[in-house]
Scaffold this motif. Structure first.
Motif, PDB file in Angstrom:
ATOM      1  N   GLN A   8       0.927  21.882  29.479  1.00 38.38           N
ATOM      2  CA  GLN A   8       2.306  22.378  29.083  1.00 38.38           C
ATOM      3  C   GLN A   8       3.478  21.485  29.228  1.00 38.38           C
ATOM      4  N   VAL A   9       4.217  21.300  28.264  1.00 38.50           N
ATOM      5  CA  VAL A   9       5.611  20.475  28.258  1.00 38.50           C
ATOM      6  C   VAL A   9       6.550  21.286  28.051  1.00 38.50           C
ATOM      7  N   ALA A  10       7.621  21.347  29.273  1.00 40.10           N
ATOM      8  CA  ALA A  10       8.733  22.218  28.982  1.00 40.10           C
ATOM      9  C   ALA A  10      10.026  21.096  29.113  1.00 40.10           C
ATOM     10  N   THR A  11      11.059  21.735  28.615  1.00 40.34           N
ATOM     11  CA  THR A  11      12.507  20.905  28.693  1.00 40.34           C
ATOM     12  C   THR A  11      13.681  21.829  29.030  1.00 40.34           C
ATOM     13  N   ASP A  12      14.155  21.515  30.114  1.00 37.17           N
ATOM     14  CA  ASP A  12      15.223  22.362  30.650  1.00 37.17           C
ATOM     15  C   ASP A  12      16.678  21.598  30.797  1.00 37.17           C
ATOM     16  N   ALA A  33      12.262  17.073  31.185  1.00 35.94           N
ATOM     17  CA  ALA A  33      11.209  17.209  30.435  1.00 35.94           C
ATOM     18  C   ALA A  33      10.144  17.091  31.838  1.00 35.94           C
ATOM     19  N   THR A  34       9.273  18.332  31.631  1.00 33.13           N
ATOM     20  CA  THR A  34       8.204  18.408  32.779  1.00 33.13           C
ATOM     21  C   THR A  34       6.977  18.608  31.868  1.00 33.13           C
ATOM     22  N   PHE A  35       6.225  17.595  32.521  1.00 33.21           N
ATOM     23  CA  PHE A  35       4.664  17.548  31.865  1.00 33.21           C
ATOM     24  C   PHE A  35       3.667  18.047  32.785  1.00 33.21           C
ATOM     25  N   TYR A  36       2.997  19.066  32.602  1.00 28.32           N
ATOM     26  CA  TYR A  36       1.739  19.429  33.618  1.00 28.32           C
ATOM     27  C   TYR A  36       0.074  19.001  32.943  1.00 28.32           C
ATOM     28  N   ILE A  37      -0.206  18.016  33.722  1.00 25.93           N
ATOM     29  CA  ILE A  37      -1.295  17.340  33.050  1.00 25.93           C
ATOM     30  C   ILE A  37      -2.436  17.466  33.780  1.00 25.93           C
ATOM     31  N   ILE A  38      -3.667  17.813  33.154  1.00 26.31           N
ATOM     32  CA  ILE A  38      -4.687  18.006  33.892  1.00 26.31           C
ATOM     33  C   ILE A  38      -5.074  16.777  34.590  1.00 26.31           C
ATOM     34  N   LYS A  57       1.939  16.736  37.920  1.00 27.42           N
ATOM     35  CA  LYS A  57       3.270  16.854  37.139  1.00 27.42           C
ATOM     36  C   LYS A  57       4.118  15.584  37.163  1.00 27.42           C
ATOM     37  N   VAL A  58       4.690  15.539  35.951  1.00 26.62           N
ATOM     38  CA  VAL A  58       5.643  14.477  35.672  1.00 26.62           C
ATOM     39  C   VAL A  58       7.016  14.891  35.174  1.00 26.62           C
ATOM     40  N   LYS A  59       8.280  14.511  35.930  1.00 20.40           N
ATOM     41  CA  LYS A  59       9.355  15.029  35.396  1.00 20.40           C
ATOM     42  C   LYS A  59      10.149  13.809  34.985  1.00 20.40           C
ATOM     43  N   LEU A  60      10.378  13.878  33.645  1.00 18.49           N
ATOM     44  CA  LEU A  60      11.592  12.744  33.176  1.00 18.49           C
ATOM     45  C   LEU A  60      12.844  13.202  33.077  1.00 18.49           C
ATOM     46  N   PHE A  61      13.923  12.518  33.530  1.00 19.56           N
ATOM     47  CA  PHE A  61      15.274  13.026  33.627  1.00 19.56           C
ATOM     48  C   PHE A  61      15.862  12.263  32.372  1.00 19.56           C
ATOM     49  N   ILE A  62      16.143  12.780  31.339  1.00 19.32           N
ATOM     50  CA  ILE A  62      16.477  12.127  30.047  1.00 19.32           C
ATOM     51  C   ILE A  62      18.145  12.209  29.561  1.00 19.32           C
ATOM     52  N   ARG A  63      18.820  11.150  29.288  1.00 18.76           N
ATOM     53  CA  ARG A  63      20.163  11.211  28.509  1.00 18.76           C
ATOM     54  C   ARG A  63      20.119  10.824  27.293  1.00 18.76           C
ATOM     55  N   VAL A  64      20.940  11.527  26.328  1.00 18.11           N
ATOM     56  CA  VAL A  64      20.987  10.998  25.048  1.00 18.11           C
ATOM     57  C   VAL A  64      22.672  10.411  24.731  1.00 18.11           C
ATOM     58  N   THR A  65      22.540   8.954  24.368  1.00 15.67           N
ATOM     59  CA  THR A  65      23.623   8.220  24.143  1.00 15.67           C
ATOM     60  C   THR A  65      24.642   8.678  23.007  1.00 15.67           C
ATOM     61  N   ALA A 125      12.342  19.038  23.131  1.00 15.54           N
ATOM     62  CA  ALA A 125      13.845  19.222  23.347  1.00 15.54           C
ATOM     63  C   ALA A 125      14.406  19.869  22.193  1.00 15.54           C
ATOM     64  N   LEU A 126      13.976  19.163  21.270  1.00 19.20           N
ATOM     65  CA  LEU A 126      14.586  19.234  19.744  1.00 19.20           C
ATOM     66  C   LEU A 126      14.344  20.857  19.259  1.00 19.20           C
TER      67      LEU A 126
END
Length: 244
Positions: A8-12, A33-38, A57-65, A125-126
């Motif tokens: 699963q990939v989820a964005t919050d 963005a949270t990635f749940y990886i086998i 699990k990987v969490k990417l904290f992302i910002r858009v300029t 996210a889009l």
């Protein structure tokens, strides 16, 4: 390159409910963005065995300029655990003992696939956040929205994100490198290893970045190596002979 199999990939959205413009669409200005990886460790994943693996699990904290660039400002890796789905909101503290140890293969997989992960994060996210502007000028967004974007558009967005994932070596970039380096030192981490992970670059490349940071005064200069000590060593005696 290690092939990733995601469950699963989820964005919050985080922070204020405020959209940014990206490639003709609205996207959260800041999101996780949270990635749940086998965690298959090079074992072939099939429909029959997929549920038998743990999930890291990987969490990417992302910002858009405002210039419509995507920046990863923080990365978190969690060791393997039983997959229970994505938690949207909870008041419980994360229990570190519920996760396995983060393995070297996890860092390698993240490093090798980082541009692709950022691209997928943007696409999700889009498609997951639809903003509605209210009468007072503020925005509202509901959880679980579904913004329809066709395949050709998603591929165009993928190319744009991937192309922008390569670093622009300007002054702002070197300041960011210095900040990551200093924070790694404060955290007790090896700064070059952190930079390799954050920037998706090899060791020699990040060493070049830190050298430029020192030349520009953003990092203290490394101690000189091989320079003779100014303190004279005391004389020692060996087998009745005096040695200086």
């Amino acid at each position: 390159m290690i092939e990733l199999h995601t469950r699963q990939v989820a964005t919050d959205l985080v922070g204020d409910i405020e959209p940014a413009k990206y490639s003709g669409y609205q996207i959260p200005k800041q999101f996780i963005a949270t990635f749940y990886i086998i965690d298959n460790d090079n074992v072939k994943v099939t429909n029959a065995n997929a549920k038998s693996f743990y999930t890291w699990k990987v969490k990417l904290f992302i910002r858009v300029t405002e210039k419509e660039t995507v920046e990863v400002v923080k990365t978190e890796i969690y060791g393997a655990s039983v997959y229970k789905g994505h938690t949207v909101f909870t008041t419980k503290e994360d229990n570190p003992f519920s996760y396995g140890t983060v393995q070297a293969r996890h860092y390698t997989a993240l490093r090798d696939n980082r541009p692709r992960l950022v691209s997928v994060a943007v696409q999700v996210a889009l498609q997951s956040h639809k903003f509605t502007k209210k009468a007072d000028g503020t925005y509202q967004v509901t959880i679980g929205d579904n913004v329809s974007i066709d395949g050709k558009e998603l591929e165009r967005i993928n190319r744009a994100v991937t192309e922008n994932s390569y670093a622009k070596l300007d002054d702002a970039f070197y300041k960011r490198v210095a900040e990551i380096y200093k924070q790694a030192v404060l955290n007790g981490d090896r700064p070059n290893n952190v930079l390799m992970l954050e920037l998706n670059k090899e060791r020699k490349t990040v060493q070049g970045y830190t050298r430029v940071c020192r030349e520009r005064g953003y990092l203290l200069k490394a101690k000189e190596r091989g320079k003779a000590s100014p303190v004279r060593k005391p004389k020692t005696t060996t087998k009745g002979k005096t040695k200086k």
